[in-house]
Scaffold this motif. Structure first.
Motif, PDB file in Angstrom:
ATOM      1  N   ILE A 290      46.086 -44.609-119.911  1.00  0.00           N
ATOM      2  CA  ILE A 290      45.491 -43.057-119.638  1.00  0.00           C
ATOM      3  C   ILE A 290      44.329 -42.936-118.760  1.00  0.00           C
ATOM      4  O   ILE A 290      43.981 -42.331-117.607  1.00  0.00           O
ATOM      5  CB  ILE A 290      45.127 -42.350-121.070  1.00  0.00           C
ATOM      6  CG1 ILE A 290      46.480 -41.931-121.615  1.00  0.00           C
ATOM      7  CG2 ILE A 290      44.262 -41.394-120.855  1.00  0.00           C
ATOM      8  CD1 ILE A 290      46.193 -41.728-123.086  1.00  0.00           C
ATOM      9  N   VAL A 291      43.459 -44.315-118.976  1.00  0.00           N
ATOM     10  CA  VAL A 291      42.119 -44.144-118.313  1.00  0.00           C
ATOM     11  C   VAL A 291      42.460 -44.814-116.781  1.00  0.00           C
ATOM     12  O   VAL A 291      41.801 -44.205-115.940  1.00  0.00           O
ATOM     13  CB  VAL A 291      41.054 -45.438-118.897  1.00  0.00           C
ATOM     14  CG1 VAL A 291      40.125 -45.708-117.951  1.00  0.00           C
ATOM     15  CG2 VAL A 291      40.628 -44.701-120.326  1.00  0.00           C
ATOM     16  N   ARG A 292      43.269 -45.672-116.677  1.00  0.00           N
ATOM     17  CA  ARG A 292      43.713 -45.804-115.228  1.00  0.00           C
ATOM     18  C   ARG A 292      44.230 -44.782-114.510  1.00  0.00           C
ATOM     19  O   ARG A 292      43.867 -44.701-113.203  1.00  0.00           O
ATOM     20  CB  ARG A 292      44.790 -47.021-115.420  1.00  0.00           C
ATOM     21  CG  ARG A 292      44.402 -48.331-115.777  1.00  0.00           C
ATOM     22  CD  ARG A 292      43.358 -48.943-115.119  1.00  0.00           C
ATOM     23  NE  ARG A 292      42.882 -50.233-115.571  1.00  0.00           N
ATOM     24  CZ  ARG A 292      41.864 -51.183-115.414  1.00  0.00           C
ATOM     25  NH1 ARG A 292      40.920 -50.461-115.009  1.00  0.00           N
ATOM     26  NH2 ARG A 292      41.794 -52.255-116.104  1.00  0.00           N
ATOM     27  N   SER A 293      45.061 -43.959-115.071  1.00  0.00           N
ATOM     28  CA  SER A 293      45.503 -42.861-114.381  1.00  0.00           C
ATOM     29  C   SER A 293      44.639 -41.556-114.077  1.00  0.00           C
ATOM     30  O   SER A 293      44.650 -41.147-113.237  1.00  0.00           O
ATOM     31  CB  SER A 293      46.756 -42.188-115.140  1.00  0.00           C
ATOM     32  OG  SER A 293      46.224 -41.484-116.562  1.00  0.00           O
ATOM     33  N   VAL A 294      43.522 -41.361-115.036  1.00  0.00           N
ATOM     34  CA  VAL A 294      42.506 -40.436-114.610  1.00  0.00           C
ATOM     35  C   VAL A 294      41.395 -40.937-113.840  1.00  0.00           C
ATOM     36  O   VAL A 294      40.861 -40.105-113.090  1.00  0.00           O
ATOM     37  CB  VAL A 294      41.859 -40.006-116.136  1.00  0.00           C
ATOM     38  CG1 VAL A 294      40.855 -39.137-116.002  1.00  0.00           C
ATOM     39  CG2 VAL A 294      42.956 -39.430-117.183  1.00  0.00           C
ATOM     40  N   GLY A 295      41.287 -42.429-113.779  1.00  0.00           N
ATOM     41  CA  GLY A 295      40.273 -43.071-112.963  1.00  0.00           C
ATOM     42  C   GLY A 295      38.724 -42.728-113.483  1.00  0.00           C
ATOM     43  O   GLY A 295      37.804 -43.101-112.383  1.00  0.00           O
ATOM     44  N   VAL A 296      38.483 -42.359-114.663  1.00  0.00           N
ATOM     45  CA  VAL A 296      37.340 -42.249-115.151  1.00  0.00           C
ATOM     46  C   VAL A 296      36.614 -43.546-115.369  1.00  0.00           C
ATOM     47  O   VAL A 296      37.142 -44.434-116.021  1.00  0.00           O
ATOM     48  CB  VAL A 296      37.125 -41.370-116.224  1.00  0.00           C
ATOM     49  CG1 VAL A 296      37.802 -41.877-117.521  1.00  0.00           C
ATOM     50  CG2 VAL A 296      35.651 -40.980-116.643  1.00  0.00           C
ATOM     51  N   THR A 297      35.244 -43.694-115.166  1.00  0.00           N
ATOM     52  CA  THR A 297      34.505 -44.933-115.394  1.00  0.00           C
ATOM     53  C   THR A 297      34.432 -45.086-117.016  1.00  0.00           C
ATOM     54  O   THR A 297      33.839 -44.074-117.604  1.00  0.00           O
ATOM     55  CB  THR A 297      33.284 -45.002-114.934  1.00  0.00           C
ATOM     56  OG1 THR A 297      33.347 -44.837-113.279  1.00  0.00           O
ATOM     57  CG2 THR A 297      32.610 -46.329-115.179  1.00  0.00           C
ATOM     58  N   THR A 298      34.800 -46.257-117.647  1.00  0.00           N
ATOM     59  CA  THR A 298      34.747 -46.283-119.026  1.00  0.00           C
ATOM     60  C   THR A 298      33.957 -47.518-119.634  1.00  0.00           C
ATOM     61  O   THR A 298      34.311 -48.565-119.220  1.00  0.00           O
ATOM     62  CB  THR A 298      36.194 -46.510-119.392  1.00  0.00           C
ATOM     63  OG1 THR A 298      37.052 -45.235-119.033  1.00  0.00           O
ATOM     64  CG2 THR A 298      36.334 -46.407-121.153  1.00  0.00           C
ATOM     65  N   ILE A 299      33.123 -47.258-120.637  1.00  0.00           N
ATOM     66  CA  ILE A 299      32.118 -48.207-121.303  1.00  0.00           C
ATOM     67  C   ILE A 299      32.784 -48.238-122.688  1.00  0.00           C
ATOM     68  O   ILE A 299      32.749 -47.294-123.356  1.00  0.00           O
ATOM     69  CB  ILE A 299      30.933 -48.084-121.239  1.00  0.00           C
ATOM     70  CG1 ILE A 299      30.574 -47.983-119.676  1.00  0.00           C
ATOM     71  CG2 ILE A 299      30.160 -49.283-121.926  1.00  0.00           C
ATOM     72  CD1 ILE A 299      29.156 -47.676-119.551  1.00  0.00           C
ATOM     73  N   ILE A 300      33.049 -49.354-123.279  1.00  0.00           N
ATOM     74  CA  ILE A 300      33.612 -49.526-124.623  1.00  0.00           C
ATOM     75  C   ILE A 300      32.865 -50.762-125.320  1.00  0.00           C
ATOM     76  O   ILE A 300      32.689 -51.604-124.783  1.00  0.00           O
ATOM     77  CB  ILE A 300      35.183 -49.744-124.907  1.00  0.00           C
ATOM     78  CG1 ILE A 300      35.505 -50.157-126.288  1.00  0.00           C
ATOM     79  CG2 ILE A 300      35.604 -51.049-124.041  1.00  0.00           C
ATOM     80  CD1 ILE A 300      36.841 -50.171-126.429  1.00  0.00           C
ATOM     81  N   VAL A 301      32.254 -49.999-126.570  1.00  0.00           N
ATOM     82  CA  VAL A 301      31.778 -51.196-127.479  1.00  0.00           C
ATOM     83  C   VAL A 301      32.679 -51.578-128.227  1.00  0.00           C
ATOM     84  O   VAL A 301      33.207 -50.548-128.956  1.00  0.00           O
ATOM     85  CB  VAL A 301      30.257 -50.309-128.038  1.00  0.00           C
ATOM     86  CG1 VAL A 301      29.763 -51.134-129.219  1.00  0.00           C
ATOM     87  CG2 VAL A 301      29.290 -49.876-126.960  1.00  0.00           C
ATOM     88  N   THR A 302      32.607 -52.724-128.719  1.00  0.00           N
ATOM     89  CA  THR A 302      33.531 -53.429-129.805  1.00  0.00           C
ATOM     90  C   THR A 302      32.804 -54.935-130.072  1.00  0.00           C
ATOM     91  O   THR A 302      32.259 -55.547-129.316  1.00  0.00           O
ATOM     92  CB  THR A 302      34.989 -53.580-129.059  1.00  0.00           C
ATOM     93  OG1 THR A 302      35.759 -54.028-130.103  1.00  0.00           O
ATOM     94  CG2 THR A 302      34.789 -54.383-127.845  1.00  0.00           C
ATOM     95  N   HIS A 303      33.364 -55.332-131.382  1.00  0.00           N
ATOM     96  CA  HIS A 303      33.005 -56.437-131.710  1.00  0.00           C
ATOM     97  C   HIS A 303      34.205 -57.397-131.728  1.00  0.00           C
ATOM     98  O   HIS A 303      34.115 -58.688-132.196  1.00  0.00           O
ATOM     99  CB  HIS A 303      32.649 -56.536-133.181  1.00  0.00           C
ATOM    100  CG  HIS A 303      33.516 -56.084-134.199  1.00  0.00           C
ATOM    101  ND1 HIS A 303      33.734 -54.569-134.547  1.00  0.00           N
ATOM    102  CD2 HIS A 303      34.298 -56.636-134.981  1.00  0.00           C
ATOM    103  CE1 HIS A 303      34.566 -54.501-135.455  1.00  0.00           C
ATOM    104  NE2 HIS A 303      34.833 -55.873-135.744  1.00  0.00           N
TER     105      HIS A 303
END
Length: 465
Positions: A290-303
């Motif tokens: 989905i993010v690839r198709s929309v093209g929005v810059t994405t930041i994810i916080v995870t452990h």
């Protein structure tokens, strides 16, 4: 997920399948998509030439010149570019014909730069340096994972980028604009939280519409909601309430709501932390597409390291308010720059620097301990030649234990100085090459280049106050 997403984009007005290709081919879009236009749609006469991947519904603040990709897509007047001004937009008004999923040619997302970012908190124990001088570049339309132990500063940096915290020092830039002091509303950011943060008294459709109503975007809200529900595989569930959905479905509603108002930046804070492993893996795949198709810059916080390496184009590893290392998942895994990175990312064996193994491998260090990864061990049932071509220096050990862990077999090897290390093999490899029994004698070689010396303080992640 890919096939359903392809069907969805076809219904939303994408190019014919013969031209557009499957959505699965859109994954490498980050290097091919085009810069975001100001947040408004092109006029109807120009929309056939756009490669925007999401609706643009806010008013523009300056004239825009848009150049089609080739001459066959130019407007009927034969001009080489399509222009619009503030006055023309006022006359036409923002219009909307659905999510346009024609693959862009250049990045559309926001370019985020963090420079010398500092955030300190006063506590009863003293000054807590949550973020203590951080520089990070987040490329347009990329997915970046902020990874690290609890208290390392990753969530604080996310909140600083979002505007939920004010920095003690440093700057944040969105493209060429200093966004350090912008309000949360002016940053055009979409949020997805671990707790979903859905309104239980509102239906799924009403939850997704919320951002559109708050920002008063002049588009067809019902159409936008229907498209987003299809995009996240929840078609037909718009009339349900969050309590009637599974955890995975609620997380997808939260993602749809975050994307509804066409954010320039998508922020996800432990988005899959409350879900079981199977659902997490399914949602990761869907989120990436989905993010690839929309093209929005994405930041994810995870452990979750597996989550970070599976999703992200770039991983930023934090410890004690500092960035220990940043780079592609492959760089982080294969070329750790510090003992903390090597210890934190993946499993390691730790032996004293004075152990038989370290001495026999001729690994000299002033540090107290040596670490190496279990898969770097080379194991022999008989002593290999120590001279001539392909010679390897080995040290003898006994098989102290064997554990069958599903598709993995783990051996515990005990050297003659009672130092132990672990060897991990796939079940197939063990059955094919080793199938060792407890008590048998083996011979171990660890490549010198795979070993790293360290002191306990080098790998300590306890927050400093």
């Amino acid at each position: 997920m890919a096939s359903l997403l392809a069907q969805t984009t076809s219904r939303l007005g994408a190019r014919p399948a013969a031209q557009a290709g499957p959505v699965a081919q859109m994954a490498p879009m980050a290097s091919r998509v085009q810069p975001a236009m100001p947040s408004a749609l092109l006029p109807l006469h120009a929309r056939a030439t756009t490669t925007s991947v999401a609706c643009r519904a806010a008013s523009i603040d300056k004239p825009v010149v848009y150049t089609p990709r080739d001459s066959s897509q130019q407007s009927s007047n034969g001009a080489g570019e399509v222009s619009m001004s503030i006055s023309s937009m006022d006359e036409v008004g923002p219009s909307y014909e659905g999510i346009i999923t024609d693959a862009p040619t250049r990045p559309t997302g926001l370019y985020v730069r963090v420079r010398n970012m500092v955030k300190h908190f006063s506590t009863a124990k003293g000054l807590f340096r949550a973020v203590d001088g951080v520089d990070v570049d987040i490329e347009p339309s990329s997915i970046v994972a902020l990874l690290g132990p609890s208290g390392s500063g990753k969530t604080t940096l996310l909140r600083l980028i979002a505007g939920l915290e004010q920095p003690t020092g440093g700057n944040i830039y969105f493209d060429d604009t200093d966004a350090t002091n912008l309000s949360v509303q002016d940053r055009q950011i979409g949020f997805v939280f671990q707790s979903y943060a859905l309104f239980n008294h509102k239906t799924v459709a009403e939850n997704i519409k919320f951002g559109l109503e708050v920002r008063k975007l002049n588009i067809d809200h019902d159409k936008r909601v229907a498209e987003l529900l299809a995009l996240v595989q929840l078609t037909g569930l718009g009339d349900r309430y969050p309590r009637q959905l599974s955890g995975g479905q609620r997380q997808r509603v939260a993602l749809a709501r975050a994307l509804a108002s066409n954010p320039r930046l998508l922020l996800l804070d432990e988005p899959f932390g409350a879900l079981d492993a199977v659902v997490r893996k399914q949602l990761r795949t869907g989120l990436r597409e989905i993010v690839r198709s929309v093209g929005v810059t994405t930041i994810i916080v995870t452990h979750d390291q597996e989550e970070a390496f599976d999703l992200a184009d770039k991983v930023v590893v934090f410890n004690r308010g500092l960035v220990e290392q940043q780079g592609s998942p492959t760089e982080i895994i294969k070329r750790p720059r510090t003992p903390f990175i090597m210890k934190f990312v993946g499993e390691t064996n730790v032996v004293p620097a004075t152990s038989l193994l370290a001495k026999r491998m001729r690994f000299n260090t002033s540090k107290t301990s040596v670490m190496f990864r279990p898969h770097d061990i080379k194991l022999f049932k008989t002593v290999p030649p120590e001279s001539g071509e392909g010679a390897l220096t080995t040290v003898g050990a006994n098989v102290a234990d064997k554990a069958n862990l599903g598709w993995v077999v783990k051996y515990t090897l005990r050297f003659d100085d009672d130092v132990e290390c672990e060897l991990q093999l796939s079940r197939d490899q063990d059955e094919r090459e080793y199938n060792l029994v407890v008590g048998s004698r083996v011979f171990v070689h660890v490549p010198h280049r795979t070993m790293m010396g360290f002191n306990a303080s080098d790998v300590d992640s306890t927050p400093i106050v």
